[in-house]
Design a protein around this motif. Structure first.
Motif, PDB file in Angstrom:
ATOM      1  N   ARG A 119      36.263 -17.517  63.543  1.00  0.00           N
ATOM      2  CA  ARG A 119      37.666 -17.416  63.947  1.00  0.00           C
ATOM      3  C   ARG A 119      38.490 -17.292  62.669  1.00  0.00           C
ATOM      4  NH1 ARG A 119      35.844 -22.181  65.672  1.00  0.00           N
ATOM      5  NH2 ARG A 119      34.893 -22.198  67.702  1.00  0.00           N
ATOM      6  N   PRO A 120      39.582 -16.577  62.709  1.00  0.00           N
ATOM      7  CA  PRO A 120      40.414 -16.511  61.502  1.00  0.00           C
ATOM      8  C   PRO A 120      40.883 -17.917  61.122  1.00  0.00           C
ATOM      9  CG  PRO A 120      41.092 -14.867  63.109  1.00  0.00           C
ATOM     10  CD  PRO A 120      40.089 -15.749  63.787  1.00  0.00           C
ATOM     11  N   SER A 121      40.464 -18.352  59.962  1.00  0.00           N
ATOM     12  CA  SER A 121      40.867 -19.680  59.509  1.00  0.00           C
ATOM     13  C   SER A 121      40.698 -19.767  58.002  1.00  0.00           C
ATOM     14  CB  SER A 121      40.032 -20.770  60.192  1.00  0.00           C
ATOM     15  OG  SER A 121      38.681 -20.684  59.785  1.00  0.00           O
ATOM     16  N   ASN A 122      41.312 -20.759  57.450  1.00  0.00           N
ATOM     17  CA  ASN A 122      41.049 -21.111  56.063  1.00  0.00           C
ATOM     18  C   ASN A 122      40.671 -22.576  56.066  1.00  0.00           C
ATOM     19  OD1 ASN A 122      43.425 -22.526  56.384  1.00  0.00           O
ATOM     20  ND2 ASN A 122      44.598 -21.305  54.954  1.00  0.00           N
ATOM     21  N   GLY A 123      40.288 -23.078  54.941  1.00  0.00           N
ATOM     22  CA  GLY A 123      39.905 -24.473  54.946  1.00  0.00           C
ATOM     23  C   GLY A 123      39.571 -25.000  53.571  1.00  0.00           C
ATOM     24  N   LEU A 138      45.630 -26.024  49.878  1.00  0.00           N
ATOM     25  CA  LEU A 138      46.065 -25.565  51.193  1.00  0.00           C
ATOM     26  C   LEU A 138      47.434 -24.889  51.132  1.00  0.00           C
ATOM     27  CD1 LEU A 138      44.828 -28.474  53.460  1.00  0.00           C
ATOM     28  CD2 LEU A 138      43.813 -26.209  53.158  1.00  0.00           C
ATOM     29  N   PHE A 193      36.860 -20.845  51.676  1.00  0.00           N
ATOM     30  CA  PHE A 193      37.309 -22.230  51.680  1.00  0.00           C
ATOM     31  C   PHE A 193      37.446 -22.730  50.244  1.00  0.00           C
ATOM     32  CE2 PHE A 193      36.360 -24.436  55.926  1.00  0.00           C
ATOM     33  CZ  PHE A 193      36.590 -23.292  56.651  1.00  0.00           C
ATOM     34  N   LEU A 207      32.652 -21.732  61.536  1.00  0.00           N
ATOM     35  CA  LEU A 207      34.097 -21.950  61.394  1.00  0.00           C
ATOM     36  C   LEU A 207      34.829 -20.665  61.040  1.00  0.00           C
ATOM     37  CD1 LEU A 207      34.202 -25.360  59.509  1.00  0.00           C
ATOM     38  CD2 LEU A 207      34.982 -24.908  61.835  1.00  0.00           C
ATOM     39  N   THR A 208      34.182 -19.797  60.281  1.00  0.00           N
ATOM     40  CA  THR A 208      34.871 -18.578  59.847  1.00  0.00           C
ATOM     41  C   THR A 208      34.757 -17.444  60.867  1.00  0.00           C
ATOM     42  OG1 THR A 208      32.937 -17.872  58.556  1.00  0.00           O
ATOM     43  CG2 THR A 208      34.658 -19.121  57.402  1.00  0.00           C
ATOM     44  N   GLY A 223      43.872 -21.059  62.043  1.00  0.00           N
ATOM     45  CA  GLY A 223      43.900 -22.480  61.866  1.00  0.00           C
ATOM     46  C   GLY A 223      43.379 -22.860  60.503  1.00  0.00           C
ATOM     47  N   THR A 224      43.459 -24.115  60.222  1.00  0.00           N
ATOM     48  CA  THR A 224      42.978 -24.673  58.961  1.00  0.00           C
ATOM     49  C   THR A 224      41.973 -25.772  59.264  1.00  0.00           C
ATOM     50  OG1 THR A 224      45.085 -24.222  57.873  1.00  0.00           O
ATOM     51  CG2 THR A 224      43.663 -25.859  56.847  1.00  0.00           C
ATOM     52  N   ALA A 225      40.844 -25.699  58.600  1.00  0.00           N
ATOM     53  CA  ALA A 225      39.807 -26.728  58.748  1.00  0.00           C
ATOM     54  C   ALA A 225      39.746 -27.541  57.468  1.00  0.00           C
ATOM     55  CB  ALA A 225      38.452 -26.079  59.020  1.00  0.00           C
TER      56      ALA A 225
END
Length: 117
Positions: free
Chosen positions: A26-30, A114, A92, A23-24, A1-3
């Motif tokens: 979980r696999p995510s970017n932001g 993004l 991020f 937040l990190t 996901g993206t935050a």
């Protein structure tokens, strides 16, 4: 996901770092977009000023606000640099926007960051 996080982020860096670590997990970017009033970045006031907190922070009476300006600006810059470092370590993006500029500038930077992620 993206935050996408938008706010003034004047909380202590330790608290913001803990939030980013959660937040990190979980696999995510932001992207963290810090939005501030120009006065919060430069402390342009002169003379005797009473500053009142907005969240039960109390108040402070400063006899010569201009005497604090250099130290305040250095502390603000250090906080922004700390936010940027936290964001880099979390993978991020980071941006700083002052409300005297058009929001499109910040939104375009956000969109571009993004799109690269």
């Amino acid at each position: 996901g993206t935050a996408i996080l938008i706010g003034d982020f004047f909380a202590p860096l330790e608290d913001i770092g803990a939030m980013l670590r959660r937040l990190t997990e979980r696999p995510s970017n932001g992207y963290l977009l810090q939005v501030v009033d120009p006065a919060e970045a430069t402390l342009p006031y002169t003379g005797r000023i009473r500053f009142e907190g907005v969240e039960d922070d109390g108040e402070a009476l400063v006899p010569r606000a201009e005497a604090l300006r250099a130290d305040y600006k250095a502390a603000f810059a250090a906080h922004c640099e700390g936010l940027a470092a936290l964001c880099r370590s979390a993978g991020f993006g980071y941006g700083l926007h002052t409300t005297d500029h058009a929001p499109e500038v910040a939104l375009l930077a956000l969109h571009t960051a993004l799109a690269r992620a």
